[in-house]
Motif scaffolding. Sequence first.
Motif, PDB file in Angstrom:
ATOM      1  N   THR A 105     -24.605  13.121 -47.979  1.00 25.56           N
ATOM      2  CA  THR A 105     -24.827  11.674 -47.948  1.00 25.56           C
ATOM      3  C   THR A 105     -23.946  10.960 -48.959  1.00 25.56           C
ATOM      4  O   THR A 105     -23.364   9.903 -48.656  1.00 25.56           O
ATOM      5  N   LEU A 106     -23.823  11.520 -50.153  1.00 23.79           N
ATOM      6  CA  LEU A 106     -23.004  10.897 -51.194  1.00 23.79           C
ATOM      7  C   LEU A 106     -21.532  10.834 -50.792  1.00 23.79           C
ATOM      8  O   LEU A 106     -20.859   9.821 -51.014  1.00 23.79           O
ATOM      9  N   ILE A 107     -21.022  11.889 -50.201  1.00 27.94           N
ATOM     10  CA  ILE A 107     -19.623  11.889 -49.759  1.00 27.94           C
ATOM     11  C   ILE A 107     -19.426  10.888 -48.628  1.00 27.94           C
ATOM     12  O   ILE A 107     -18.430  10.155 -48.593  1.00 27.94           O
ATOM     13  N   ILE A 108     -20.385  10.825 -47.707  1.00 32.18           N
ATOM     14  CA  ILE A 108     -20.290   9.846 -46.618  1.00 32.18           C
ATOM     15  C   ILE A 108     -20.283   8.427 -47.183  1.00 32.18           C
ATOM     16  O   ILE A 108     -19.494   7.579 -46.750  1.00 32.18           O
ATOM     17  N   ILE A 109     -21.137   8.154 -48.164  1.00 34.51           N
ATOM     18  CA  ILE A 109     -21.163   6.818 -48.784  1.00 34.51           C
ATOM     19  C   ILE A 109     -19.822   6.516 -49.443  1.00 34.51           C
ATOM     20  O   ILE A 109     -19.293   5.407 -49.306  1.00 34.51           O
ATOM     21  N   ALA A 110     -19.250   7.481 -50.158  1.00 33.90           N
ATOM     22  CA  ALA A 110     -17.945   7.273 -50.798  1.00 33.90           C
ATOM     23  C   ALA A 110     -16.869   6.974 -49.751  1.00 33.90           C
ATOM     24  O   ALA A 110     -16.011   6.108 -49.959  1.00 33.90           O
ATOM     25  N   LEU A 111     -16.917   7.669 -48.625  1.00 33.41           N
ATOM     26  CA  LEU A 111     -15.958   7.417 -47.542  1.00 33.41           C
ATOM     27  C   LEU A 111     -16.177   6.038 -46.907  1.00 33.41           C
ATOM     28  O   LEU A 111     -15.211   5.350 -46.552  1.00 33.41           O
ATOM     29  N   ILE A 112     -17.429   5.624 -46.804  1.00 29.68           N
ATOM     30  CA  ILE A 112     -17.727   4.289 -46.273  1.00 29.68           C
ATOM     31  C   ILE A 112     -17.182   3.220 -47.210  1.00 29.68           C
ATOM     32  O   ILE A 112     -16.602   2.224 -46.760  1.00 29.68           O
ATOM     33  N   VAL A 113     -17.357   3.417 -48.513  1.00 30.92           N
ATOM     34  CA  VAL A 113     -16.804   2.463 -49.488  1.00 30.92           C
ATOM     35  C   VAL A 113     -15.297   2.351 -49.283  1.00 30.92           C
ATOM     36  O   VAL A 113     -14.742   1.247 -49.247  1.00 30.92           O
ATOM     37  N   ALA A 114     -14.625   3.480 -49.134  1.00 33.35           N
ATOM     38  CA  ALA A 114     -13.175   3.470 -48.914  1.00 33.35           C
ATOM     39  C   ALA A 114     -12.832   2.688 -47.639  1.00 33.35           C
ATOM     40  O   ALA A 114     -11.898   1.873 -47.637  1.00 33.35           O
ATOM     41  N   GLY A 115     -13.585   2.927 -46.590  1.00 32.12           N
ATOM     42  CA  GLY A 115     -13.344   2.224 -45.335  1.00 32.12           C
ATOM     43  C   GLY A 115     -13.537   0.720 -45.457  1.00 32.12           C
ATOM     44  O   GLY A 115     -12.784  -0.063 -44.876  1.00 32.12           O
ATOM     45  N   THR A 116     -14.549   0.318 -46.227  1.00 34.23           N
ATOM     46  CA  THR A 116     -14.782  -1.120 -46.395  1.00 34.23           C
ATOM     47  C   THR A 116     -13.630  -1.800 -47.104  1.00 34.23           C
ATOM     48  O   THR A 116     -13.306  -2.949 -46.826  1.00 34.23           O
ATOM     49  N   ARG A 117     -12.993  -1.080 -48.018  1.00 34.64           N
ATOM     50  CA  ARG A 117     -11.873  -1.677 -48.764  1.00 34.64           C
ATOM     51  C   ARG A 117     -10.692  -1.950 -47.834  1.00 34.64           C
ATOM     52  O   ARG A 117      -9.978  -2.937 -47.994  1.00 34.64           O
ATOM     53  N   MET A 118     -10.494  -1.096 -46.864  1.00 32.62           N
ATOM     54  CA  MET A 118      -9.428  -1.341 -45.881  1.00 32.62           C
ATOM     55  C   MET A 118      -9.847  -2.450 -44.912  1.00 32.62           C
ATOM     56  O   MET A 118      -9.046  -3.323 -44.599  1.00 32.62           O
ATOM     57  N   PHE A 119     -11.086  -2.421 -44.473  1.00 37.51           N
ATOM     58  CA  PHE A 119     -11.587  -3.435 -43.542  1.00 37.51           C
ATOM     59  C   PHE A 119     -11.479  -4.836 -44.146  1.00 37.51           C
ATOM     60  O   PHE A 119     -11.157  -5.799 -43.457  1.00 37.51           O
ATOM     61  N   MET A 120     -11.757  -4.946 -45.463  1.00 39.26           N
ATOM     62  CA  MET A 120     -11.722  -6.233 -46.150  1.00 39.26           C
ATOM     63  C   MET A 120     -10.293  -6.651 -46.522  1.00 39.26           C
ATOM     64  O   MET A 120     -10.105  -7.686 -47.136  1.00 39.26           O
ATOM     65  N   LYS A 121      -9.323  -5.805 -46.166  1.00 33.42           N
ATOM     66  CA  LYS A 121      -7.907  -6.050 -46.472  1.00 33.42           C
ATOM     67  C   LYS A 121      -7.657  -6.143 -47.978  1.00 33.42           C
ATOM     68  O   LYS A 121      -6.824  -6.907 -48.446  1.00 33.42           O
ATOM     69  N   LYS A 122      -8.382  -5.306 -48.725  1.00 37.18           N
ATOM     70  CA  LYS A 122      -8.175  -5.199 -50.163  1.00 37.18           C
ATOM     71  C   LYS A 122      -7.184  -4.091 -50.489  1.00 37.18           C
ATOM     72  O   LYS A 122      -6.546  -4.110 -51.531  1.00 37.18           O
ATOM     73  N   HIS A 123      -7.122  -3.074 -49.606  1.00 37.22           N
ATOM     74  CA  HIS A 123      -6.264  -1.920 -49.846  1.00 37.22           C
ATOM     75  C   HIS A 123      -5.672  -1.394 -48.548  1.00 37.22           C
ATOM     76  O   HIS A 123      -6.224  -1.605 -47.470  1.00 37.22           O
ATOM     77  N   TYR A 124      -4.584  -0.668 -48.716  1.00 32.68           N
ATOM     78  CA  TYR A 124      -3.984   0.081 -47.621  1.00 32.68           C
ATOM     79  C   TYR A 124      -4.631   1.461 -47.588  1.00 32.68           C
ATOM     80  O   TYR A 124      -5.270   1.893 -48.551  1.00 32.68           O
ATOM     81  N   MET A 125      -4.441   2.193 -46.490  1.00 32.06           N
ATOM     82  CA  MET A 125      -5.040   3.521 -46.365  1.00 32.06           C
ATOM     83  C   MET A 125      -4.598   4.450 -47.501  1.00 32.06           C
ATOM     84  O   MET A 125      -5.420   5.185 -48.053  1.00 32.06           O
ATOM     85  N   ALA A 126      -3.336   4.409 -47.855  1.00 33.48           N
ATOM     86  CA  ALA A 126      -2.849   5.267 -48.941  1.00 33.48           C
ATOM     87  C   ALA A 126      -3.576   4.979 -50.252  1.00 33.48           C
ATOM     88  O   ALA A 126      -3.853   5.901 -51.028  1.00 33.48           O
ATOM     89  N   ASP A 127      -3.898   3.722 -50.489  1.00 29.62           N
ATOM     90  CA  ASP A 127      -4.596   3.341 -51.722  1.00 29.62           C
ATOM     91  C   ASP A 127      -5.979   3.981 -51.807  1.00 29.62           C
ATOM     92  O   ASP A 127      -6.377   4.476 -52.865  1.00 29.62           O
ATOM     93  N   VAL A 128      -6.722   3.962 -50.695  1.00 28.55           N
ATOM     94  CA  VAL A 128      -8.065   4.528 -50.730  1.00 28.55           C
ATOM     95  C   VAL A 128      -8.019   6.057 -50.732  1.00 28.55           C
ATOM     96  O   VAL A 128      -8.888   6.697 -51.321  1.00 28.55           O
ATOM     97  N   ILE A 129      -7.010   6.629 -50.117  1.00 28.29           N
ATOM     98  CA  ILE A 129      -6.861   8.093 -50.170  1.00 28.29           C
ATOM     99  C   ILE A 129      -6.562   8.534 -51.599  1.00 28.29           C
ATOM    100  O   ILE A 129      -7.175   9.473 -52.121  1.00 28.29           O
ATOM    101  N   TRP A 130      -5.610   7.850 -52.253  1.00 28.08           N
ATOM    102  CA  TRP A 130      -5.310   8.162 -53.651  1.00 28.08           C
ATOM    103  C   TRP A 130      -6.527   7.924 -54.538  1.00 28.08           C
ATOM    104  O   TRP A 130      -6.832   8.732 -55.420  1.00 28.08           O
TER     105      TRP A 130
END
Length: 146
Positions: A105-130
Amino acid sequence: MSLNDLINDLSALGGLPFYLATALTFLLLQEFGTFWRLTLGLVVCYVIISAVRSIFIRDRPKPVQYRTWWEKIDAGTAISMHSMRAMVLAIIFMDVFRNIWVSTTLIIIALIVAGTRMFMKKHYMADVIWGGGLGAAVGLSIVYFV
């Protein structure tokens, strides 16, 4: 509740207020080891982000205006701090709770947070992967060496 409200709420799980509230909760519960691990994780994340964004920075997908050096660091993108903090929390909590369902659950939540940052146009995919990768490295280093 609109989709944007939900996305903002989920993104907040990687935000500084949530991280600080979590750390302070462990302090109030007198779980000093976990409190200091979380504190160290936050400091290391800020050192990494500040260093990287001082050297390599680019505009966010949706650009933000800035005037000072610190605003520039905050307005730019290179590594997602939300993704990094969410992953540090997930890794440290995985060590605290030591349960496969909680860990998943914790890893899924962390991945969801990463996804939201891209959805909100705050970051590019590379940014959230890094951010997630460095957050995992910081979290694992703290769990195994502190």
